[in-house]
Structure formats: C-alpha cells, structure tokens
Design a protein around this motif. Structure first.
Motif, mmCIF file in Angstrom:
data_model
loop_
_atom_site.group_PDB
_atom_site.id
_atom_site.type_symbol
_atom_site.label_atom_id
_atom_site.label_comp_id
_atom_site.label_asym_id
_atom_site.label_seq_id
_atom_site.Cartn_x
_atom_site.Cartn_y
_atom_site.Cartn_z
ATOM 1 N N LYS A 112 -7.301 -13.922 24.973
ATOM 2 C CA LYS A 112 -8.509 -14.574 24.488
ATOM 3 C C LYS A 112 -9.661 -14.248 25.423
ATOM 4 C CE LYS A 112 -11.287 -17.808 22.761
ATOM 5 N NZ LYS A 112 -12.382 -17.673 23.724
ATOM 6 N N TYR A 141 -3.214 -20.870 16.717
ATOM 7 C CA TYR A 141 -3.702 -20.306 17.974
ATOM 8 C C TYR A 141 -3.238 -21.237 19.095
ATOM 9 C CZ TYR A 141 -7.242 -19.406 21.604
ATOM 10 O OH TYR A 141 -7.889 -19.150 22.778
ATOM 11 N N ARG A 175 -12.836 -22.221 13.102
ATOM 12 C CA ARG A 175 -13.218 -21.676 14.411
ATOM 13 C C ARG A 175 -13.309 -20.156 14.344
ATOM 14 N NH1 ARG A 175 -10.217 -23.086 20.173
ATOM 15 N NH2 ARG A 175 -11.601 -21.875 21.501
ATOM 16 N N LEU A 202 -12.712 -16.798 16.859
ATOM 17 C CA LEU A 202 -12.083 -16.397 18.110
ATOM 18 C C LEU A 202 -12.314 -14.907 18.347
ATOM 19 C CD1 LEU A 202 -8.607 -18.067 17.480
ATOM 20 C CD2 LEU A 202 -10.365 -18.965 18.997
ATOM 21 N N ASP A 232 -10.653 -23.291 26.703
ATOM 22 C CA ASP A 232 -11.212 -22.165 25.947
ATOM 23 C C ASP A 232 -12.682 -22.388 25.647
ATOM 24 O OD1 ASP A 232 -8.696 -20.834 23.970
ATOM 25 O OD2 ASP A 232 -8.413 -21.762 25.677
ATOM 26 N N SER A 240 -15.312 -20.606 22.898
ATOM 27 C CA SER A 240 -15.364 -19.592 21.841
ATOM 28 C C SER A 240 -16.785 -19.095 21.669
ATOM 29 C CB SER A 240 -14.864 -20.180 20.533
ATOM 30 O OG SER A 240 -15.634 -21.294 20.179
#
Length: 562
Positions: free
Chosen positions: A256, A278, A322, A324, A560, A562
C-alpha cells in the motif's frame, strides 16, 4: 554335454520367470489388500464423523430446541437426513467391511460389499440438495440465537471435534461418495481381468461414478465453503463472509502506497466474486491473522494501472467505499505481442530494473560496454549487439526502428536455425514466478563474497530446488541450489545482518538475509520441508492456488492514508 547345459539354463530361466511372475502377483495382491484396508480405515473415520454430527451436534441442538429456545424445524432442516446416513454406514456397511477384512485370506474382494451401497446413494442426493440451505440456516441462527451459538461452540471446543467447526464436519458426506469412486477406480486398476470380483466392482463403480458426478457441483461448493471458513478464521471470526453466495477467487500480499509517506506498507487482499477485502497483517501466536480495514464492493469498482517513478507495478483500485493506490511486488505477466501482431501494435516494455542481463544473448549488462536497449517490436530489454537491426514497424507509421534478431527474422520472413537446447539455468524467472511456492527478493552471500540482492524462486514443478536470479524478468538463473540434504541454520551471529539464515552442505555454504524476521520465517517454513525431500506447501495459505511472495519493502504498522 553342451545341449544338457543349454537345457538346464533354459529350465532355470523358465523357473526364474515363473518366480518373478509369482512375485508380481503377490505384490499385486498386496496392493489390493492395501486399497481394501484404506477403505476400511477411512470408513471408520467417516462413521465417527457421522456419529459426531448425528449423536452430538444434532442431538444437543434438538435437546435445546425442545426447551423452546429455537424452533425444532431449524435443527431438522440443518441436519437433513444425517441420521439415516449414519445408521446405514454404522450398522451395515462398516460391519460388513470389518467382517470381510477379517476373512480376506479366503474372500479377497470388496466389489460385492460396495454394491450394497448403491441403493442407498439416494440419501446422499437429498443431503447434497439441502446443503446450501443448511449452511444458510446455520449462519442465520448463529447470529440470531445466543443459545444456538453457545451450544455449537461448546461442542466445537471438545477434543472429538479436532478444533474444526460444525461446517467443516458437515462437508464430510458431500466428499465421501467421490472418495468411494477414487478408491474403487484404483482397486480396478490392480484387479486382474479374470478376477471373480471384477464384475461386481465394475457395476458398483458405474453407479457410484454417476452419483459422484451429481455430487461434484456440491463438492466444488463445499470446497469453496471450506476456503471461506479458513478465511473467516484468519480474520478472527469477525467478518460475515461464510455464505454460499460468496465465491473465493484469489488472495495474496500487496503493498500500500501512503500519500504522506515515502514507504510502502505490507497489506493483504482477499478477492471474492462480489467484494474485495483490504486487510492488515497482525501478530498472532495461533497462525496468520488479518484485520479487515476496508470492504470494497465489486459493483462499480474500477481498476486503473498507474505510473509512479519511485514505485514500479502500481495500480489504483477505486470503489464506492474507498480508493487505494497499491503496488505489486513484481510484474509476473508481461503481455507478449503475438507473431501475427508483431510490428502492428506497440509492445509493453519490460522495465530496465527488472532484468540484469540481455534477454536474448543472456550476457550481463554493465554501465559502459553493455548497456540496456529495448526492442521496439517485442519490448524485451536487450544489449546493443542484439538490437543492432532496423525494420519498418506499422504501428509507428512504417518508420525504421531498432529490433532484436528474433523480431527481425519474423518481420522479414527469414528462417533462423534452431538454437541449441536450453541449459538447466536458462529458464525465465517470470515463467517460474507465475507458478511458485515461494518467490521474492533476498540478500545473498556465498562464503566470503560480498552480499548482493537476488530474486529467489522455489517453483511448484521443482519444489526441492531454489533458483537465484538477478531480477524478476531475467531469462537465465545465476545459479540453482538443490535443497535436498542441506542443513538449515538461523542462529544469530555478530557479523550477520538481521533476519539472516544459512544453508550448508559439506563445504558449500549459502547465506541469505530477508528484510524482516517475519519474511525470514516464511522462507524457512518452506525450505525446512524441502531439505528433507518432502513437498513443501505454501507458507501462509492452506491449499490456496496463489503463489506466495515476500516483500522487499519495510513493513509499517501505522494508520493507512489513502
């Protein structure tokens, strides 16, 4: 005297031939006995599983249902006709098999016994038809009734359950009929044509094979369900994924890319027919576990290949939930231009950093005398000698472009002499990587030589050999290590880099270092099996058909972005 000696030798030869033939017959008889013994052994285990379903799970849930906690019909519909199946196998088929194996010396046959099974195969058809409904009811009432769930969990914690769920045990009847078919086919292969048991065995196989065909669709569903259960457990039994409508497609490691960060983070994806999970790896003593960060629905999802100068093989997954930005560890599949399209459409270029040698002559690249060039027809990375040819390419307005020798021959219609046979090292890394048990970058050092970064592959087809390449798209390995018989040592030494391990045999010592301790353990899990001569499995998944790749980036446990 000479004729007497000749006759004696002939008689001795005939006797030896007869003895060898007799030995072969005895060996064949032993094989038939072994198959019959396996049938009995698996039947005993199967009856124990049926008894667990019928007399433990079903009986306990029925006892609770009779108290009015949940409907009795729910239990009946979940377990269908399991009581009838259990009664037939425990009271008839198993005792008959036990009796027959006890008198095998005088009656070496099983075809007549299995023929008794065939009228009862209709019971399996009913069980298989009800299977999806049973799984759905089980899921619904586990969510709806705390007492229903508690009863099942209490039984599952017992030693007799072998740490398996009720769903796992309920798969057994679906899988049993194809098992009979496999054993009977094996039995018939060893059975002589004139054996008295052949007719009964062939008739049994015909009927059982028909029933197994009807079970195959359910069997595929059951295997999918089994995989869903494994993923459910890997996700800490927190995600609602065990549903017949969910079809597992693929899983694997991914990186990622974070917007506020220059490093890539280790992540894991589970792809189904209707969603993408994910996930983030998490530490667990009970095996590999993951936490789901995002569930993205397939409906409306878009996947776009992106270009990133710092990170190769990047792509973007965009859904309603979302977006990614992800990075694959390598480009295992480079779409090749077919001979018919060669020169008519632009190829996809293989990146410079994916190869360390010319993809045609296999000579190593260097900064001065052998630099990298691209064939404008096929996209391969080649040296100047192999690209010192020009031909008009249709996709570029028939302008003259540099191409490799092979493409020149195809485009100009020349015929080339067949090259010499490929050596053991001349197998493309990508060819192995696509079907490998384990692959990825490691640091490598042989004896006192300097450390270097290499692309390591343990192929499925040659699972006892470790191939070392300079890069993921190299067409020739630097060396191979046949792992059988090697000693594995991962003890820490003061001069070693972190996450280091060694392979040694006689005077040969190979040193490796992974980027993290976790990656090192994944490699060791495979290698320690291979050095014994056994076939290693995938280090992180059970029977998955996706290959396992290690990570050459730093894993980051942060949140995370994004």
């Amino acid at each position: 005297e000479g004729s007497c000696c000749t006759a004696a030798r002939h008689q001795l030869s005939v006797k030896e031939t007869h003895t060898r033939a007799q030995h072969r017959r005895e060996t064949n008889e032993q094989k038939l006995f072994k198959i019959a013994s396996e049938l009995l052994h698996t039947e005993k285990a199967y009856v124990a599983r049926l008894n667990l379903l019928d007399q433990v799970f079903c009986a306990k849930l029925m006892e609770e249902a009779n108290k009015g906690t949940f409907p009795v019909d729910v239990v009946k519909n979940i377990f269908s006709n399991i009581s009838s199946i259990n009664a037939f196998h425990s009271q008839f088929l198993l005792p008959d098999l036990e009796k027959r194996m006890g008198e095998w010396e005088s009656t070496p046959r099983i075809g007549d016994i299995l023929q008794k099974l065939t009228p009862f195969l209709k019971m399996y058809a009913e069980y298989v038809r009800n299977f999806d409904n049973a799984m759905e009811l089980l899921k619904q009432w586990t969510d709806r009734s705390p007492q229903f769930k508690a009863t099942i969990q209490e039984i599952q914690s017992q030693e007799a359950c072998g740490c398996l769920t009720l769903q796992h045990h309920m798969l057994e009847p679906v899988q049993r009929v194809p098992r009979y078919e496999m054993l009977l086919k094996d039995y018939l292969k060893k059975l002589p044509q004139d054996d008295p048991d052949r007719q009964n065995s062939e008739k049994s196989l015909e009927i059982i094979a028909t029933a197994a065909t009807h079970s195959n669709s359910a069997l595929r569903k059951s295997e999918n369900l089994k995989k869903l259960m494994e993923i459910y457990e890997m996700l800490g039994e927190e995600e609602d994924i065990v549903n017949p409508s969910n079809e597992f497609i693929k899983e694997g490691h991914i990186l990622k890319l974070a917007a506020r960060n220059t490093s890539a983070m280790e992540r894991y994806l589970f792809l189904f027919n209707n969603m993408l999970l994910y996930c983030v790896p998490k530490f667990s003593l009970g095996g590999t576990k993951y936490t789901v960060r995002t569930r993205i629905g397939i409906d409306g999802m878009k996947v776009l290949e992106t270009t990133n100068e710092d990170y190769p093989h990047t792509f973007q997954v965009s859904g309603k939930e979302r977006t990614l930005e992800l990075q694959a560890r390598y480009s295992s599949y480079v779409e090749e231009v077919s001979n018919a399209e060669l020169g008519k459409r632009a190829p996809r270029w293989i990146r410079d950093n994916e190869v360390t040698m010319c993809m045609k002559c296999k000579e190593s690249f260097n900064a001065l005398t052998r630099r990298r060039h691209h064939c404008r027809a096929c996209g391969y990375v080649v040296c100047w000698k192999c690209s010192d040819n020009k031909v008009a390419l249709e996709y570029d307005g028939n302008k003259m472009n540099k191409v490799c020798r092979d493409c020149l021959s195809i485009l100009s219609g020349e015929t080339r002499a067949e090259g010499k046979k490929k050596g053991i090292l001349e197998i493309e890394a990508a060819q192995f990587t696509d079907s490998s048990i384990m692959c990825g970058f490691l640091q490598y050092c042989e004896k006192t030589k300097p450390w270097q970064k290499v692309w390591c592959v343990i192929p499925e087809k040659e699972c006892l050999v470790l191939y070392l390449y300079g890069a993921p798209q190299d067409v020739k390995a630097q060396c191979t290590i046949p792992l059988l018989g090697y000693s594995v040592d991962d003890s820490a030494r003061p001069t070693d880099p972190p996450a280091c391990f060694r392979l040694s045999q006689s005077k040969s010592i190979h040193n490796f270092a992974a980027d993290t301790e976790e990656l090192k353990q994944r490699w060791l899990k495979v290698i320690r099996v291979a050095v014994t001569g056994e076939v290693p499995g995938y280090p992180l998944t059970n029977g998955g058909n996706a290959n396992t790749m290690d990570n050459n980036n730093t894993q980051e446990a942060g949140t995370d972005t994004s």
